[in-house]
Scaffold this active site. Structure first.
Site, PDB file in Angstrom:
ATOM      1  N   HIS A  29      16.842  -3.131   4.270  1.00  0.00           N
ATOM      2  CA  HIS A  29      15.452  -3.448   4.628  1.00  0.00           C
ATOM      3  C   HIS A  29      15.200  -4.948   4.672  1.00  0.00           C
ATOM      4  CE1 HIS A  29      11.145  -1.698   4.504  1.00  0.00           C
ATOM      5  NE2 HIS A  29      11.734  -1.404   5.633  1.00  0.00           N
ATOM      6  N   HIS A  31       8.379  -2.602  -6.359  1.00  0.00           N
ATOM      7  CA  HIS A  31       9.534  -2.486  -5.432  1.00  0.00           C
ATOM      8  C   HIS A  31      10.130  -1.096  -5.634  1.00  0.00           C
ATOM      9  CE1 HIS A  31      12.735  -3.711  -2.878  1.00  0.00           C
ATOM     10  NE2 HIS A  31      13.358  -4.602  -3.628  1.00  0.00           N
ATOM     11  N   GLY A  34       3.520   3.912  -4.130  1.00  0.00           N
ATOM     12  CA  GLY A  34       4.046   4.665  -2.992  1.00  0.00           C
ATOM     13  C   GLY A  34       3.196   4.475  -1.738  1.00  0.00           C
ATOM     14  N   HIS A  51       2.466  -1.672   2.189  1.00  0.00           N
ATOM     15  CA  HIS A  51       3.726  -2.383   2.425  1.00  0.00           C
ATOM     16  C   HIS A  51       3.446  -3.822   2.807  1.00  0.00           C
ATOM     17  CE1 HIS A  51       7.741  -3.292   3.920  1.00  0.00           C
ATOM     18  NE2 HIS A  51       8.097  -2.331   3.089  1.00  0.00           N
ATOM     19  N   ASP A 100       8.826   5.414  -0.601  1.00  0.00           N
ATOM     20  CA  ASP A 100       8.919   5.893  -1.980  1.00  0.00           C
ATOM     21  C   ASP A 100       8.052   7.115  -2.259  1.00  0.00           C
ATOM     22  OD1 ASP A 100      10.777   4.047  -2.964  1.00  0.00           O
ATOM     23  OD2 ASP A 100       9.242   2.498  -2.951  1.00  0.00           O
ATOM     24  N   ARG A 154      21.086   1.231  -1.516  1.00  0.00           N
ATOM     25  CA  ARG A 154      20.800  -0.154  -1.128  1.00  0.00           C
ATOM     26  C   ARG A 154      21.964  -1.089  -1.442  1.00  0.00           C
ATOM     27  NH1 ARG A 154      15.932  -2.614   0.048  1.00  0.00           N
ATOM     28  NH2 ARG A 154      15.552  -0.656   1.163  1.00  0.00           N
ATOM     29  N   ARG A 212      16.697 -23.091  -2.066  1.00  0.00           N
ATOM     30  CA  ARG A 212      15.997 -23.819  -3.118  1.00  0.00           C
ATOM     31  C   ARG A 212      14.714 -24.379  -2.505  1.00  0.00           C
ATOM     32  NH1 ARG A 212      12.744 -27.135  -5.760  1.00  0.00           N
ATOM     33  NH2 ARG A 212      13.648 -28.120  -7.623  1.00  0.00           N
TER      34      ARG A 212
HETATM   35  N1  COA Z   1      -3.073   1.190  -3.775  1.00  0.00           N
HETATM   36  C1  COA Z   1      -4.318   0.663  -3.734  1.00  0.00           C
HETATM   37  N2  COA Z   1      -4.608  -0.491  -3.133  1.00  0.00           N
HETATM   38  C2  COA Z   1      -3.593  -1.142  -2.537  1.00  0.00           C
HETATM   39  C3  COA Z   1      -2.281  -0.657  -2.520  1.00  0.00           C
HETATM   40  C4  COA Z   1      -2.038   0.564  -3.174  1.00  0.00           C
HETATM   41  N3  COA Z   1      -0.809   1.067  -3.211  1.00  0.00           N
HETATM   42  N4  COA Z   1      -1.488  -1.516  -1.863  1.00  0.00           N
HETATM   43  C5  COA Z   1      -2.281  -2.508  -1.454  1.00  0.00           C
HETATM   44  N5  COA Z   1      -3.551  -2.293  -1.864  1.00  0.00           N
HETATM   45  C6  COA Z   1      -4.693  -3.158  -1.640  1.00  0.00           C
HETATM   46  C7  COA Z   1      -4.680  -4.244  -2.712  1.00  0.00           C
HETATM   47  O1  COA Z   1      -5.396  -3.864  -3.863  1.00  0.00           O
HETATM   48  C8  COA Z   1      -5.305  -5.407  -1.988  1.00  0.00           C
HETATM   49  O2  COA Z   1      -6.711  -5.190  -1.938  1.00  0.00           O
HETATM   50  P1  COA Z   1      -7.706  -6.428  -2.094  1.00  0.00           P
HETATM   51  O3  COA Z   1      -7.410  -7.323  -0.921  1.00  0.00           O
HETATM   52  O4  COA Z   1      -9.040  -5.793  -2.059  1.00  0.00           O
HETATM   53  O5  COA Z   1      -7.368  -7.070  -3.395  1.00  0.00           O
HETATM   54  C9  COA Z   1      -4.781  -5.242  -0.560  1.00  0.00           C
HETATM   55  O6  COA Z   1      -4.504  -3.847  -0.416  1.00  0.00           O
HETATM   56  C10 COA Z   1      -3.511  -6.053  -0.304  1.00  0.00           C
HETATM   57  O7  COA Z   1      -2.542  -5.684  -1.299  1.00  0.00           O
HETATM   58  P2  COA Z   1      -1.455  -6.662  -1.907  1.00  0.00           P
HETATM   59  O8  COA Z   1      -0.892  -6.071  -3.142  1.00  0.00           O
HETATM   60  O9  COA Z   1      -1.992  -8.062  -1.994  1.00  0.00           O
HETATM   61  O10 COA Z   1      -0.390  -6.634  -0.729  1.00  0.00           O
HETATM   62  P3  COA Z   1       1.094  -7.160  -0.819  1.00  0.00           P
HETATM   63  O11 COA Z   1       1.539  -7.359   0.565  1.00  0.00           O
HETATM   64  O12 COA Z   1       1.223  -8.288  -1.769  1.00  0.00           O
HETATM   65  O13 COA Z   1       1.825  -5.944  -1.527  1.00  0.00           O
HETATM   66  C11 COA Z   1       2.828  -3.933  -1.971  1.00  0.00           C
HETATM   67  C12 COA Z   1       2.544  -4.958  -0.889  1.00  0.00           C
HETATM   68  C13 COA Z   1       3.882  -2.954  -1.446  1.00  0.00           C
HETATM   69  C14 COA Z   1       3.403  -4.605  -3.210  1.00  0.00           C
HETATM   70  C15 COA Z   1       1.530  -3.180  -2.312  1.00  0.00           C
HETATM   71  O14 COA Z   1       1.063  -2.458  -1.183  1.00  0.00           O
HETATM   72  C16 COA Z   1       1.705  -2.279  -3.506  1.00  0.00           C
HETATM   73  O15 COA Z   1       1.596  -2.728  -4.652  1.00  0.00           O
HETATM   74  N6  COA Z   1       1.994  -0.951  -3.274  1.00  0.00           N
HETATM   75  C17 COA Z   1       2.252  -0.066  -4.374  1.00  0.00           C
HETATM   76  C18 COA Z   1       3.685  -0.238  -4.850  1.00  0.00           C
HETATM   77  C19 COA Z   1       4.688   0.328  -3.897  1.00  0.00           C
HETATM   78  O16 COA Z   1       4.523   1.423  -3.382  1.00  0.00           O
HETATM   79  N7  COA Z   1       5.775  -0.408  -3.702  1.00  0.00           N
HETATM   80  C20 COA Z   1       6.851   0.001  -2.854  1.00  0.00           C
HETATM   81  C21 COA Z   1       6.859  -0.821  -1.608  1.00  0.00           C
HETATM   82  S1  COA Z   1       8.027  -0.175  -0.436  1.00  0.00           S
END
Ligand code: COA
Length: 375
Positions: A187, A222, A258, A261, A312, A337, A356
């Site tokens: 990925h 992750h 879950g 993204h 996931d 992976r 870096r």
């Molecule tokens: N449940 C509820 N709200 C979510 C969410 C979730 N799973 N994922 C994102 N959001 C919301 C956040 O709360 C945030 O809202 P806000 O702007 O009002 O604060 C917005 O969507 C953006 O989320 P953010 O965490 O800043 O995005 P990111 O790009 O940094 O994170 C992930 C991406 C994958 C880390 C995030 O979607 C997440 O934490 N998902 C759950 C964990 C997961 O399934 N991980 C596996 C990834 S393959």
């Protein structure tokens, strides 16, 4: 490179941090490709070992090459005795991801990288032996048995299911796990892969890169999301209860694991594939709870947050229906992976420059040091 160099890109979002020939993520019209092949085609028409070969060696194998590769991986499944001793000494209640991280690192002392045991050889060895390590540790600590982990199964999926359940898997179960390994294999510059590339860029050894990647994958933002997703799904007795529970969590501004993204904006191209496998497994098992609960959570998240399930989410349901314990979900991600990580390590080495970046300093202004007895 970000256009505004006075501000950091939080979480490096949107930053182009390098080049790769391994995969595309979120390109329009091609949700996910490995070396030019779409994930749909690979999950439908290739077995995981073909995909691992493709990632590590650049092209799909011929039938003869695939047979030879599977035979080779079979021959590499044994766990060396000193590593068995290490695994026996680890606590039985350790998290399986910690066991894999430690096992990978320990193997690096027993079979260190050298001119003859090079990166590609280590990649194959890890693909074959990481499942064996975990299964050996698990059996030793749950039943006190020193089990034989080197089975004659052609596939890694069959090997894992046979050793864990003590009997050969059904064709449906083996195919479902095999497809999920393909979906998890690669990925682009995700966090664990990036960790492996950073480690590699210092000219460190192969095992250090993979150990860093395992430790990075462990977190719930992750790879750990599949375990957290199942913990959520299994809480609810019915779809209606799930709807109420998720609405309450959203009202408390909790994240639903879950979903969402960093790169995909409208859907995760892997999710529909694993969802179909989860449905088939649910139908076979006569499940009337987990799959309907999962579907309802998906509906609520789309309606309330416009968020879609990532790989996931339905993997969690599928893995449970394969009879796999929740704490093994992220390790299954590792087994797969490792192919992507290893391919990235080789790619980084082929055109290396130390990774870096720099930071914007937010600390105190320069100040004089005060003698210790006057602070
Ligand atoms: N449940 C509820 N709200 C979510 C969410 C979730 N799973 N994922 C994102 N959001 C919301 C956040 O709360 C945030 O809202 P806000 O702007 O009002 O604060 C917005 O969507 C953006 O989320 P953010 O965490 O800043 O995005 P990111 O790009 O940094 O994170 C992930 C991406 C994958 C880390 C995030 O979607 C997440 O934490 N998902 C759950 C964990 C997961 O399934 N991980 C596996 C990834 S393959």
């Amino acid at each position: 490179m970000t256009s505004d160099q006075t501000q950091p890109a939080a979480g490096l979002a949107g930053v182009i941090a390098g080049r790769t020939r391994l995969s595309t993520v979120g390109k329009e019209g091609h949700g996910l490709t490995y070396r030019g092949y779409s994930i749909d085609d690979l999950a439908e028409h290739a077995v995981f070992e073909e995909v691992a070969w493709l990632l590590l060696r650049g092209e799909l194998p011929s039938a003869i090459e695939l047979d030879a590769y599977r035979a080779k991986l079979k021959s590499l499944r044994h766990v060396p005795t000193p590593l068995k001793n290490v695994l026996e000494q680890l606590p039985g209640d350790a998290h399986p991801m910690d066991v894999l991280r430690t096992g990978c690192s320990a193997l690096g002392t027993l079979e260190p990288e050298s001119g003859t045991h090079d990166g590609l050889a280590i990649a194959d060895r890890l693909l074959a032996v990481l499942p064996s390590m975990l299964l050996y540790w698990d059996a030793f600590h749950t039943s006190g048995k020193r089990i034989e982990v080197a089975t004659d199964d052609d596939s890694i999926a069959g090997h894992v299911l046979r050793v864990y359940h003590g009997q050969p898997p059904t064709e449906l179960h083996e195919r479902a796990l095999d497809a999920s390994l393909t979906l998890y294999a690669e990925h682009e510059f995700n966090a664990s892969t990036f960790a492996a590339r950073v480690s590699t860029s210092t000219l460190s050894d192969f095992y250090s890169a993979i150990t860093a990647a395992i430790g990075t994958l462990r977190g719930p933002l992750h790879g750990g999301a599949n375990e957290a997703a199942f913990e959520l799904i299994s809480r609810f007795a019915s779809p209606d209860e799930a709807e109420r529970g998720v609405m309450e969590m959203l009202a408390r501004k909790e994240k639903i694991m879950g979903f969402g993204h960093r790169v995909y904006r409208t859907s995760d191209p892997r999710s529909g594939i694993v969802q179909r496998w989860a449905k088939r497994l649910a139908d076979e098992a006569g499940d009337t709870r987990l799959y309907p609960v999962s579907e309802r959570i998906e509906q609520v998240m789309r309606r309330e947050k416009k968020l879609f399930p990532n790989l996931d989410f339905y993997s969690a349901t599928a893995y449970h229906l394969l009879g796999i314990p929740t704490s093994f979900f992220t390790p299954l991600f590792v087994f797969s992976r490792t192919a992507g990580w290893a391919a990235h390590v080789l790619e980084q080495r082929s055109d290396n420059r130390l990774i870096r970046p720099t930071a914007i300093y937010d600390g105190p202004e320069p100040r004089p040091i005060v003698a210790i007895d006057q602070r």
